[in-house]
Design a protein around this motif. Sequence first.
Motif, PDB file in Angstrom:
ATOM      1  N   VAL A 144     100.560 -17.654 -26.265  1.00  0.00           N
ATOM      2  CA  VAL A 144      99.702 -17.795 -25.088  1.00  0.00           C
ATOM      3  C   VAL A 144      98.691 -18.917 -25.307  1.00  0.00           C
ATOM      4  O   VAL A 144      98.391 -19.712 -24.421  1.00  0.00           O
ATOM      5  N   ARG A 145      98.179 -19.037 -26.556  1.00  0.00           N
ATOM      6  CA  ARG A 145      97.207 -20.088 -26.859  1.00  0.00           C
ATOM      7  C   ARG A 145      97.843 -21.473 -26.768  1.00  0.00           C
ATOM      8  O   ARG A 145      97.193 -22.440 -26.377  1.00  0.00           O
ATOM      9  N   TRP A 146      99.131 -21.567 -27.122  1.00  0.00           N
ATOM     10  CA  TRP A 146      99.794 -22.878 -26.982  1.00  0.00           C
ATOM     11  C   TRP A 146      99.846 -23.284 -25.514  1.00  0.00           C
ATOM     12  O   TRP A 146      99.641 -24.446 -25.181  1.00  0.00           O
ATOM     13  N   LEU A 147     100.116 -22.286 -24.644  1.00  0.00           N
ATOM     14  CA  LEU A 147     100.138 -22.589 -23.214  1.00  0.00           C
ATOM     15  C   LEU A 147      98.773 -23.088 -22.757  1.00  0.00           C
ATOM     16  O   LEU A 147      98.669 -24.031 -21.976  1.00  0.00           O
ATOM     17  N   PHE A 148      97.706 -22.451 -23.287  1.00  0.00           N
ATOM     18  CA  PHE A 148      96.371 -22.897 -22.908  1.00  0.00           C
ATOM     19  C   PHE A 148      96.114 -24.322 -23.385  1.00  0.00           C
ATOM     20  O   PHE A 148      95.512 -25.120 -22.676  1.00  0.00           O
ATOM     21  N   ILE A 149      96.601 -24.643 -24.611  1.00  0.00           N
ATOM     22  CA  ILE A 149      96.421 -26.009 -25.113  1.00  0.00           C
ATOM     23  C   ILE A 149      97.146 -26.995 -24.194  1.00  0.00           C
ATOM     24  O   ILE A 149      96.600 -28.026 -23.813  1.00  0.00           O
ATOM     25  N   LEU A 150      98.393 -26.645 -23.804  1.00  0.00           N
ATOM     26  CA  LEU A 150      99.144 -27.531 -22.910  1.00  0.00           C
ATOM     27  C   LEU A 150      98.435 -27.702 -21.575  1.00  0.00           C
ATOM     28  O   LEU A 150      98.403 -28.792 -21.011  1.00  0.00           O
ATOM     29  N   ALA A 151      97.828 -26.608 -21.061  1.00  0.00           N
ATOM     30  CA  ALA A 151      97.127 -26.700 -19.787  1.00  0.00           C
ATOM     31  C   ALA A 151      95.843 -27.498 -19.929  1.00  0.00           C
ATOM     32  O   ALA A 151      95.369 -28.111 -18.973  1.00  0.00           O
ATOM     33  N   TYR A 152      95.292 -27.512 -21.154  1.00  0.00           N
ATOM     34  CA  TYR A 152      94.020 -28.177 -21.370  1.00  0.00           C
ATOM     35  C   TYR A 152      94.187 -29.690 -21.474  1.00  0.00           C
ATOM     36  O   TYR A 152      93.302 -30.443 -21.071  1.00  0.00           O
ATOM     37  N   LEU A 153      95.355 -30.141 -22.012  1.00  0.00           N
ATOM     38  CA  LEU A 153      95.523 -31.573 -22.302  1.00  0.00           C
ATOM     39  C   LEU A 153      95.348 -32.495 -21.082  1.00  0.00           C
ATOM     40  O   LEU A 153      94.634 -33.486 -21.201  1.00  0.00           O
ATOM     41  N   PRO A 154      95.972 -32.220 -19.911  1.00  0.00           N
ATOM     42  CA  PRO A 154      95.770 -33.149 -18.785  1.00  0.00           C
ATOM     43  C   PRO A 154      94.312 -33.267 -18.376  1.00  0.00           C
ATOM     44  O   PRO A 154      93.807 -34.364 -18.133  1.00  0.00           O
ATOM     45  N   ARG A 155      93.616 -32.131 -18.334  1.00  0.00           N
ATOM     46  CA  ARG A 155      92.190 -32.127 -18.018  1.00  0.00           C
ATOM     47  C   ARG A 155      91.416 -33.002 -18.990  1.00  0.00           C
ATOM     48  O   ARG A 155      90.588 -33.844 -18.633  1.00  0.00           O
ATOM     49  N   PHE A 156      91.771 -32.859 -20.294  1.00  0.00           N
ATOM     50  CA  PHE A 156      91.095 -33.598 -21.351  1.00  0.00           C
ATOM     51  C   PHE A 156      91.311 -35.098 -21.189  1.00  0.00           C
ATOM     52  O   PHE A 156      90.358 -35.890 -21.282  1.00  0.00           O
ATOM     53  N   PHE A 157      92.555 -35.497 -20.881  1.00  0.00           N
ATOM     54  CA  PHE A 157      92.811 -36.934 -20.751  1.00  0.00           C
ATOM     55  C   PHE A 157      92.134 -37.495 -19.507  1.00  0.00           C
ATOM     56  O   PHE A 157      91.657 -38.634 -19.526  1.00  0.00           O
ATOM     57  N   TYR A 158      92.062 -36.691 -18.440  1.00  0.00           N
ATOM     58  CA  TYR A 158      91.349 -37.152 -17.247  1.00  0.00           C
ATOM     59  C   TYR A 158      89.888 -37.414 -17.576  1.00  0.00           C
ATOM     60  O   TYR A 158      89.321 -38.459 -17.244  1.00  0.00           O
ATOM     61  N   GLU A 159      89.256 -36.455 -18.290  1.00  0.00           N
ATOM     62  CA  GLU A 159      87.841 -36.617 -18.640  1.00  0.00           C
ATOM     63  C   GLU A 159      87.655 -37.811 -19.570  1.00  0.00           C
ATOM     64  O   GLU A 159      86.650 -38.513 -19.503  1.00  0.00           O
ATOM     65  N   MET A 160      88.646 -38.035 -20.461  1.00  0.00           N
ATOM     66  CA  MET A 160      88.538 -39.132 -21.404  1.00  0.00           C
ATOM     67  C   MET A 160      88.575 -40.476 -20.681  1.00  0.00           C
ATOM     68  O   MET A 160      87.790 -41.386 -20.993  1.00  0.00           O
ATOM     69  N   ALA A 161      89.458 -40.595 -19.685  1.00  0.00           N
ATOM     70  CA  ALA A 161      89.516 -41.832 -18.910  1.00  0.00           C
ATOM     71  C   ALA A 161      88.197 -42.061 -18.185  1.00  0.00           C
ATOM     72  O   ALA A 161      87.642 -43.170 -18.185  1.00  0.00           O
ATOM     73  N   LYS A 162      87.644 -40.960 -17.600  1.00  0.00           N
ATOM     74  CA  LYS A 162      86.364 -41.070 -16.901  1.00  0.00           C
ATOM     75  C   LYS A 162      85.279 -41.527 -17.872  1.00  0.00           C
ATOM     76  O   LYS A 162      84.452 -42.379 -17.549  1.00  0.00           O
ATOM     77  N   ALA A 163      85.311 -40.960 -19.093  1.00  0.00           N
ATOM     78  CA  ALA A 163      84.305 -41.299 -20.097  1.00  0.00           C
ATOM     79  C   ALA A 163      84.331 -42.784 -20.399  1.00  0.00           C
ATOM     80  O   ALA A 163      83.286 -43.416 -20.546  1.00  0.00           O
ATOM     81  N   ASN A 164      85.542 -43.361 -20.492  1.00  0.00           N
ATOM     82  CA  ASN A 164      85.628 -44.765 -20.850  1.00  0.00           C
ATOM     83  C   ASN A 164      85.099 -45.662 -19.764  1.00  0.00           C
ATOM     84  O   ASN A 164      84.443 -46.656 -20.048  1.00  0.00           O
ATOM     85  N   PHE A 165      85.369 -45.302 -18.472  1.00  0.00           N
ATOM     86  CA  PHE A 165      84.808 -46.141 -17.422  1.00  0.00           C
ATOM     87  C   PHE A 165      83.301 -45.998 -17.379  1.00  0.00           C
ATOM     88  O   PHE A 165      82.584 -46.969 -17.118  1.00  0.00           O
ATOM     89  N   ASP A 166      82.796 -44.785 -17.698  1.00  0.00           N
ATOM     90  CA  ASP A 166      81.349 -44.574 -17.770  1.00  0.00           C
ATOM     91  C   ASP A 166      80.732 -45.460 -18.845  1.00  0.00           C
ATOM     92  O   ASP A 166      79.726 -46.141 -18.609  1.00  0.00           O
ATOM     93  N   VAL A 167      81.345 -45.479 -20.051  1.00  0.00           N
ATOM     94  CA  VAL A 167      80.798 -46.302 -21.132  1.00  0.00           C
ATOM     95  C   VAL A 167      80.896 -47.783 -20.774  1.00  0.00           C
ATOM     96  O   VAL A 167      79.970 -48.552 -21.032  1.00  0.00           O
ATOM     97  N   ALA A 168      82.019 -48.176 -20.136  1.00  0.00           N
ATOM     98  CA  ALA A 168      82.169 -49.569 -19.735  1.00  0.00           C
ATOM     99  C   ALA A 168      81.056 -49.974 -18.777  1.00  0.00           C
ATOM    100  O   ALA A 168      80.444 -51.045 -18.915  1.00  0.00           O
ATOM    101  N   TYR A 169      80.737 -49.078 -17.815  1.00  0.00           N
ATOM    102  CA  TYR A 169      79.657 -49.337 -16.866  1.00  0.00           C
ATOM    103  C   TYR A 169      78.328 -49.526 -17.599  1.00  0.00           C
ATOM    104  O   TYR A 169      77.558 -50.442 -17.305  1.00  0.00           O
ATOM    105  N   ARG A 170      78.093 -48.672 -18.624  1.00  0.00           N
ATOM    106  CA  ARG A 170      76.809 -48.782 -19.327  1.00  0.00           C
ATOM    107  C   ARG A 170      76.767 -49.981 -20.252  1.00  0.00           C
ATOM    108  O   ARG A 170      75.698 -50.547 -20.499  1.00  0.00           O
ATOM    109  N   VAL A 171      77.934 -50.383 -20.784  1.00  0.00           N
ATOM    110  CA  VAL A 171      77.953 -51.595 -21.608  1.00  0.00           C
ATOM    111  C   VAL A 171      77.586 -52.800 -20.761  1.00  0.00           C
ATOM    112  O   VAL A 171      76.797 -53.663 -21.164  1.00  0.00           O
ATOM    113  N   ILE A 172      78.114 -52.843 -19.514  1.00  0.00           N
ATOM    114  CA  ILE A 172      77.906 -54.027 -18.693  1.00  0.00           C
ATOM    115  C   ILE A 172      76.498 -54.057 -18.118  1.00  0.00           C
ATOM    116  O   ILE A 172      75.817 -55.075 -18.173  1.00  0.00           O
ATOM    117  N   THR A 173      76.020 -52.881 -17.582  1.00  0.00           N
ATOM    118  CA  THR A 173      74.709 -52.906 -16.943  1.00  0.00           C
ATOM    119  C   THR A 173      73.564 -52.647 -17.916  1.00  0.00           C
ATOM    120  O   THR A 173      72.450 -53.084 -17.686  1.00  0.00           O
TER     121      THR A 173
END
Lengths: 115, 166, 85
Positions: B58-87
Amino acid sequence: MIWEIIYIFLGIGIVFNLLASIGLMRFPDVYTRLHAGTKCTTFGSIFVCLAVIIYGLWKWYDGNKEMISLAIHSFFALIAILLTNPTGAHAIARAAYRSGVKPVNAVVDDLEGKK
Amino acid sequence: MFAFIATTIFCFILWLLFTFNGDIWGIDEIIAGIILSLIAGVASAKIFIKDYKLANPVRWLFILAYLPRFFYEMAKANFDVAYRVITGKIKPGIVKISPNLKSDISITILANSITLTPGTLSVDVDDEKNLYVHWINVKDEALRKMPRDYKSVCSTFPDWARRIGE
Amino acid sequence: MNPFMIALILVLISIAIAMLRVLLGPTVPDRVVGLDTINTLVIAGMVLFGAYKKETIYIDVAIVYALLSYVTTLFIAKYLQGGKL
Protein backbone atom coordinates in the motif's frame (compact mmCIF):
# COMPACT_ATOMS: atom_id res chain seq x y z
CA MET A 1 11.02 14.58 -34.46
CA ILE A 2 13.00 12.83 -31.73
CA TRP A 3 15.90 15.23 -32.23
CA GLU A 4 13.51 18.11 -31.46
CA ILE A 5 12.46 16.48 -28.17
CA ILE A 6 16.12 15.97 -27.26
CA TYR A 7 16.86 19.61 -28.15
CA ILE A 8 14.02 20.84 -25.93
CA PHE A 9 15.12 18.70 -22.97
CA LEU A 10 18.76 19.72 -23.35
CA GLY A 11 17.69 23.36 -23.64
CA ILE A 12 15.64 23.26 -20.42
CA GLY A 13 18.48 21.52 -18.61
CA ILE A 14 21.14 23.97 -19.78
CA VAL A 15 19.00 27.04 -19.00
CA PHE A 16 18.44 25.89 -15.41
CA ASN A 17 22.08 24.92 -14.93
CA LEU A 18 23.17 28.37 -16.09
CA LEU A 19 20.52 30.02 -13.87
CA ALA A 20 21.91 28.09 -10.92
CA SER A 21 25.39 29.48 -11.35
CA ILE A 22 24.08 33.01 -11.98
CA GLY A 23 21.98 32.72 -8.82
CA LEU A 24 25.07 31.58 -6.99
CA MET A 25 26.68 34.89 -7.93
CA ARG A 26 23.66 37.15 -7.33
CA PHE A 27 22.20 36.01 -4.01
CA PRO A 28 23.46 37.63 -0.80
CA ASP A 29 24.08 34.79 1.69
CA VAL A 30 24.70 31.05 2.07
CA TYR A 31 21.09 29.92 2.47
CA THR A 32 19.69 31.73 -0.55
CA ARG A 33 22.68 30.51 -2.60
CA LEU A 34 21.84 26.98 -1.52
CA HIS A 35 18.32 27.53 -2.88
CA ALA A 36 19.76 28.31 -6.31
CA GLY A 37 22.57 25.78 -6.16
CA THR A 38 20.38 22.85 -5.14
CA LYS A 39 17.01 23.20 -6.82
CA CYS A 40 18.14 24.49 -10.17
CA THR A 41 21.04 22.07 -10.65
CA THR A 42 18.89 19.09 -9.62
CA PHE A 43 16.15 20.03 -12.05
CA GLY A 44 18.58 20.90 -14.85
CA SER A 45 20.63 17.73 -14.47
CA ILE A 46 17.46 15.62 -14.42
CA PHE A 47 16.48 17.07 -17.77
CA VAL A 48 19.98 16.53 -19.18
CA CYS A 49 19.84 12.88 -18.06
CA LEU A 50 16.32 12.50 -19.54
CA ALA A 51 17.60 13.77 -22.90
CA VAL A 52 20.40 11.17 -22.87
CA ILE A 53 17.89 8.44 -21.85
CA ILE A 54 15.65 9.33 -24.79
CA TYR A 55 18.68 9.34 -27.12
CA GLY A 56 19.82 5.92 -25.91
CA LEU A 57 16.36 4.35 -26.17
CA TRP A 58 15.90 5.79 -29.65
CA LYS A 59 19.24 4.44 -30.95
CA TRP A 60 18.44 1.09 -29.31
CA TYR A 61 15.09 1.00 -31.10
CA ASP A 62 16.91 1.78 -34.34
CA GLY A 63 18.93 -1.40 -34.00
CA ASN A 64 22.11 -0.34 -32.20
CA LYS A 65 21.84 -2.80 -29.30
CA GLU A 66 24.69 -1.44 -27.16
CA MET A 67 22.90 1.90 -26.66
CA ILE A 68 20.36 0.52 -24.15
CA SER A 69 23.11 0.52 -21.54
CA LEU A 70 23.56 4.29 -22.14
CA ALA A 71 19.90 4.78 -21.19
CA ILE A 72 19.99 2.48 -18.13
CA HIS A 73 23.17 3.99 -16.73
CA SER A 74 21.89 7.54 -17.26
CA PHE A 75 18.77 6.54 -15.35
CA PHE A 76 20.95 5.46 -12.42
CA ALA A 77 22.86 8.74 -12.60
CA LEU A 78 19.47 10.52 -12.41
CA ILE A 79 18.46 8.52 -9.32
CA ALA A 80 21.83 9.24 -7.68
CA ILE A 81 21.46 12.99 -8.27
CA LEU A 82 17.85 13.02 -7.04
CA LEU A 83 18.69 11.19 -3.80
CA THR A 84 22.01 12.76 -2.85
CA ASN A 85 21.55 16.42 -3.76
CA PRO A 86 18.88 17.56 -1.26
CA THR A 87 20.53 15.61 1.57
CA GLY A 88 23.88 17.28 0.87
CA ALA A 89 22.20 20.70 0.81
CA HIS A 90 20.55 19.96 4.15
CA ALA A 91 23.94 19.01 5.65
CA ILE A 92 25.60 22.19 4.36
CA ALA A 93 22.76 24.41 5.64
CA ARG A 94 22.93 22.87 9.09
CA ALA A 95 26.74 23.11 9.21
CA ALA A 96 26.60 26.73 8.07
CA TYR A 97 24.11 27.63 10.81
CA ARG A 98 26.09 25.84 13.51
CA SER A 99 29.36 27.43 12.40
CA GLY A 100 27.77 30.82 13.05
CA VAL A 101 26.61 32.17 9.67
CA LYS A 102 23.38 34.13 10.19
CA PRO A 103 20.85 34.70 7.39
CA VAL A 104 21.20 38.20 5.91
CA ASN A 105 18.15 40.54 6.24
CA ALA A 106 16.09 37.82 7.93
CA VAL A 107 12.61 38.92 8.97
CA VAL A 108 12.25 35.98 11.40
CA ASP A 109 14.72 33.48 12.88
CA ASP A 110 13.14 30.78 15.04
CA LEU A 111 16.40 28.87 15.31
CA GLU A 112 18.23 31.72 17.03
CA GLY A 113 19.60 30.84 20.46
CA LYS A 114 19.04 27.10 20.08
CA LYS A 115 21.89 24.74 19.44
CA MET B 1 17.00 -13.32 7.47
CA PHE B 2 14.31 -11.51 5.49
CA ALA B 3 16.49 -8.40 5.39
CA PHE B 4 19.42 -10.42 4.03
CA ILE B 5 17.34 -12.04 1.26
CA ALA B 6 15.72 -8.76 0.24
CA THR B 7 19.09 -6.97 0.11
CA THR B 8 20.64 -9.77 -1.94
CA ILE B 9 17.80 -9.80 -4.45
CA PHE B 10 17.92 -6.01 -4.72
CA CYS B 11 21.69 -6.07 -5.37
CA PHE B 12 21.30 -8.85 -7.93
CA ILE B 13 18.66 -6.90 -9.87
CA LEU B 14 20.94 -3.85 -9.83
CA TRP B 15 23.81 -6.01 -11.13
CA LEU B 16 21.66 -7.40 -13.95
CA LEU B 17 20.61 -3.88 -14.97
CA PHE B 18 24.18 -2.59 -14.87
CA THR B 19 25.66 -5.39 -16.96
CA PHE B 20 22.90 -5.49 -19.57
CA ASN B 21 24.13 -4.40 -23.00
CA GLY B 22 21.42 -5.34 -25.43
CA ASP B 23 22.07 -9.07 -25.41
CA ILE B 24 21.23 -11.93 -23.03
CA TRP B 25 23.59 -12.27 -20.05
CA GLY B 26 26.35 -14.86 -20.18
CA ILE B 27 26.44 -17.62 -17.52
CA ASP B 28 29.74 -16.30 -16.08
CA GLU B 29 28.21 -12.83 -15.58
CA ILE B 30 25.27 -14.31 -13.68
CA ILE B 31 27.51 -16.42 -11.41
CA ALA B 32 29.72 -13.42 -10.64
CA GLY B 33 26.58 -11.39 -9.91
CA ILE B 34 25.21 -14.00 -7.47
CA ILE B 35 28.51 -14.19 -5.56
CA LEU B 36 28.89 -10.39 -5.37
CA SER B 37 25.29 -9.80 -4.27
CA LEU B 38 25.65 -12.45 -1.53
CA ILE B 39 28.71 -10.58 -0.23
CA ALA B 40 26.89 -7.24 -0.43
CA GLY B 41 23.84 -8.76 1.30
CA VAL B 42 25.90 -10.04 4.23
CA ALA B 43 27.72 -6.74 4.58
CA SER B 44 24.83 -4.28 4.34
CA ALA B 45 21.58 -6.04 5.32
CA LYS B 46 21.46 -4.36 8.72
CA ILE B 47 22.02 -0.88 7.27
CA PHE B 48 19.77 -1.27 4.26
CA ILE B 49 16.59 -2.47 6.00
CA LYS B 50 15.94 -1.08 9.48
CA ASP B 51 12.26 -1.87 9.81
CA TYR B 52 9.60 -3.49 7.67
CA LYS B 53 7.26 -0.56 7.10
CA LEU B 54 8.20 -0.18 3.45
CA ALA B 55 7.49 -3.87 2.77
CA ASN B 56 3.79 -3.00 2.67
CA PRO B 57 2.55 -2.66 -0.97
CA VAL B 58 0.00 0.00 0.00
CA ARG B 59 2.91 2.35 0.79
CA TRP B 60 4.40 1.74 -2.66
CA LEU B 61 1.09 2.85 -4.16
CA PHE B 62 1.26 6.00 -2.06
CA ILE B 63 4.82 6.65 -3.27
CA LEU B 64 3.67 6.24 -6.89
CA ALA B 65 0.75 8.61 -6.27
CA TYR B 66 3.09 11.09 -4.62
CA LEU B 67 5.66 11.29 -7.45
CA PRO B 68 3.61 13.32 -10.02
CA ARG B 69 2.65 15.84 -7.34
CA PHE B 70 6.30 16.08 -6.30
CA PHE B 71 7.55 16.70 -9.83
CA TYR B 72 4.87 19.34 -10.40
CA GLU B 73 5.96 21.18 -7.25
CA MET B 74 9.60 20.81 -8.27
CA ALA B 75 8.98 22.44 -11.65
CA LYS B 76 7.10 25.26 -9.90
CA ALA B 77 10.01 25.66 -7.48
CA ASN B 78 12.48 26.10 -10.31
CA PHE B 79 10.46 28.81 -12.03
CA ASP B 80 10.11 30.51 -8.63
CA VAL B 81 13.89 30.45 -8.10
CA ALA B 82 14.47 31.62 -11.68
CA TYR B 83 12.13 34.58 -11.03
CA ARG B 84 14.05 35.47 -7.86
CA VAL B 85 17.43 35.11 -9.56
CA ILE B 86 16.38 37.55 -12.27
CA THR B 87 14.52 40.12 -10.15
CA GLY B 88 16.41 39.76 -6.87
CA LYS B 89 13.24 40.10 -4.74
CA ILE B 90 13.84 38.11 -1.56
CA LYS B 91 12.52 38.25 2.02
CA PRO B 92 14.30 35.43 3.85
CA GLY B 93 13.73 33.96 7.30
CA ILE B 94 13.99 30.74 9.27
CA VAL B 95 10.68 29.34 10.55
CA LYS B 96 9.95 26.39 12.81
CA ILE B 97 7.28 23.87 11.90
CA SER B 98 6.00 20.89 13.87
CA PRO B 99 4.83 18.23 11.44
CA ASN B 100 4.17 15.63 14.22
CA LEU B 101 6.01 12.83 12.44
CA LYS B 102 7.59 10.00 14.43
CA SER B 103 9.61 7.75 12.16
CA ASP B 104 12.96 8.51 10.50
CA ILE B 105 11.73 7.52 7.03
CA SER B 106 8.88 10.03 6.99
CA ILE B 107 11.00 12.89 8.35
CA THR B 108 13.63 12.16 5.66
CA ILE B 109 11.00 12.16 2.92
CA LEU B 110 9.55 15.39 4.26
CA ALA B 111 12.93 17.14 4.57
CA ASN B 112 14.00 16.17 1.05
CA SER B 113 10.63 17.22 -0.36
CA ILE B 114 10.84 20.56 1.42
CA THR B 115 14.31 21.16 0.01
CA LEU B 116 13.24 20.54 -3.57
CA THR B 117 9.95 22.46 -3.50
CA PRO B 118 9.13 26.18 -3.85
CA GLY B 119 11.09 28.66 -1.78
CA THR B 120 11.98 26.42 1.16
CA LEU B 121 15.11 24.63 2.37
CA SER B 122 15.29 22.51 5.51
CA VAL B 123 18.09 23.67 7.81
CA ASP B 124 17.87 21.70 11.03
CA VAL B 125 15.82 19.15 12.93
CA ASP B 126 15.73 18.90 16.72
CA ASP B 127 15.08 16.04 19.12
CA GLU B 128 11.27 16.42 19.03
CA LYS B 129 11.37 16.17 15.21
CA ASN B 130 10.56 19.83 14.69
CA LEU B 131 11.91 21.07 11.37
CA TYR B 132 13.60 24.45 10.92
CA VAL B 133 13.00 25.68 7.41
CA HIS B 134 14.75 28.50 5.58
CA TRP B 135 12.08 30.30 3.60
CA ILE B 136 13.12 32.61 0.80
CA ASN B 137 9.92 34.66 0.75
CA VAL B 138 8.24 34.72 4.17
CA LYS B 139 4.49 35.34 4.06
CA ASP B 140 3.12 37.63 6.76
CA GLU B 141 0.14 35.47 7.71
CA ALA B 142 2.48 32.65 8.75
CA LEU B 143 4.23 34.87 11.33
CA ARG B 144 1.21 35.82 13.48
CA LYS B 145 0.83 32.79 15.73
CA MET B 146 3.72 30.96 17.29
CA PRO B 147 3.08 27.24 16.65
CA ARG B 148 3.33 27.86 12.92
CA ASP B 149 0.80 26.36 10.57
CA TYR B 150 2.75 24.06 8.26
CA LYS B 151 0.13 24.38 5.51
CA SER B 152 1.50 27.75 4.41
CA VAL B 153 5.12 26.51 4.36
CA CYS B 154 4.94 23.12 2.66
CA SER B 155 1.21 22.62 1.83
CA THR B 156 0.19 18.98 2.33
CA PHE B 157 3.60 17.26 2.22
CA PRO B 158 3.52 16.20 5.91
CA ASP B 159 0.30 14.30 5.25
CA TRP B 160 1.91 12.48 2.33
CA ALA B 161 5.02 11.70 4.37
CA ARG B 162 2.78 10.35 7.14
CA ARG B 163 0.92 8.08 4.73
CA ILE B 164 4.17 6.75 3.26
CA GLY B 165 6.36 6.33 6.29
CA GLU B 166 4.41 6.20 9.58
CA MET C 1 27.91 20.19 -34.58
CA ASN C 2 26.72 17.57 -32.14
CA PRO C 3 24.05 19.01 -29.77
CA PHE C 4 25.54 17.14 -26.81
CA MET C 5 28.88 18.89 -27.40
CA ILE C 6 27.20 22.33 -27.44
CA ALA C 7 25.35 21.48 -24.23
CA LEU C 8 28.62 20.29 -22.70
CA ILE C 9 30.32 23.60 -23.52
CA LEU C 10 27.44 25.53 -21.90
CA VAL C 11 27.68 23.31 -18.79
CA LEU C 12 31.41 24.06 -18.66
CA ILE C 13 30.62 27.79 -18.79
CA SER C 14 28.28 27.45 -15.81
CA ILE C 15 31.00 25.47 -13.99
CA ALA C 16 33.33 28.44 -14.61
CA ILE C 17 30.78 30.86 -13.11
CA ALA C 18 30.31 28.60 -10.07
CA MET C 19 34.11 28.42 -9.75
CA LEU C 20 34.10 32.23 -9.31
CA ARG C 21 31.92 31.77 -6.24
CA VAL C 22 34.40 29.26 -4.84
CA LEU C 23 37.20 31.80 -5.33
CA LEU C 24 35.29 34.87 -4.08
CA GLY C 25 33.04 33.44 -1.36
CA PRO C 26 33.50 35.47 1.83
CA THR C 27 32.87 32.56 4.24
CA VAL C 28 33.81 28.88 4.14
CA PRO C 29 30.17 27.63 3.73
CA ASP C 30 29.88 29.81 0.62
CA ARG C 31 32.80 27.99 -0.93
CA VAL C 32 31.29 24.63 0.01
CA VAL C 33 28.01 25.58 -1.67
CA GLY C 34 29.97 26.47 -4.80
CA LEU C 35 31.77 23.14 -4.67
CA ASP C 36 28.51 21.22 -4.25
CA THR C 37 27.02 22.98 -7.29
CA ILE C 38 30.17 22.21 -9.31
CA ASN C 39 29.87 18.52 -8.36
CA THR C 40 26.34 18.27 -9.74
CA LEU C 41 27.31 20.15 -12.89
CA VAL C 42 30.28 17.83 -13.44
CA ILE C 43 27.93 14.84 -13.26
CA ALA C 44 25.70 16.42 -15.92
CA GLY C 45 28.77 17.15 -18.03
CA MET C 46 30.03 13.57 -17.80
CA VAL C 47 26.64 12.19 -18.83
CA LEU C 48 26.66 14.55 -21.82
CA PHE C 49 30.19 13.53 -22.77
CA GLY C 50 29.22 9.86 -22.60
CA ALA C 51 26.32 10.53 -24.96
CA TYR C 52 28.61 12.47 -27.29
CA LYS C 53 31.21 9.68 -27.43
CA LYS C 54 28.50 6.95 -27.33
CA GLU C 55 30.50 5.23 -24.58
CA THR C 56 28.78 4.03 -21.39
CA ILE C 57 31.99 4.05 -19.35
CA TYR C 58 31.83 7.85 -18.86
CA ILE C 59 28.35 7.53 -17.34
CA ASP C 60 29.63 4.84 -14.95
CA VAL C 61 32.27 7.34 -13.86
CA ALA C 62 29.50 9.91 -13.36
CA ILE C 63 27.54 7.59 -11.04
CA VAL C 64 30.60 6.82 -8.91
CA TYR C 65 31.51 10.51 -8.88
CA ALA C 66 27.99 11.39 -7.66
CA LEU C 67 28.17 8.98 -4.73
CA LEU C 68 31.73 9.95 -3.77
CA SER C 69 31.05 13.69 -3.96
CA TYR C 70 28.02 13.16 -1.72
CA VAL C 71 30.21 11.49 0.90
CA THR C 72 32.72 14.34 0.57
CA THR C 73 30.01 16.96 1.06
CA LEU C 74 28.73 15.23 4.19
CA PHE C 75 32.30 14.99 5.49
CA ILE C 76 33.06 18.69 4.95
CA ALA C 77 29.72 19.64 6.54
CA LYS C 78 30.49 17.53 9.58
CA TYR C 79 33.92 19.16 9.83
CA LEU C 80 32.41 22.67 9.54
CA GLN C 81 29.91 22.23 12.36
CA GLY C 82 32.72 21.19 14.66
CA GLY C 83 31.65 17.66 15.54
CA LYS C 84 33.87 14.64 15.83
CA LEU C 85 34.76 13.10 12.49
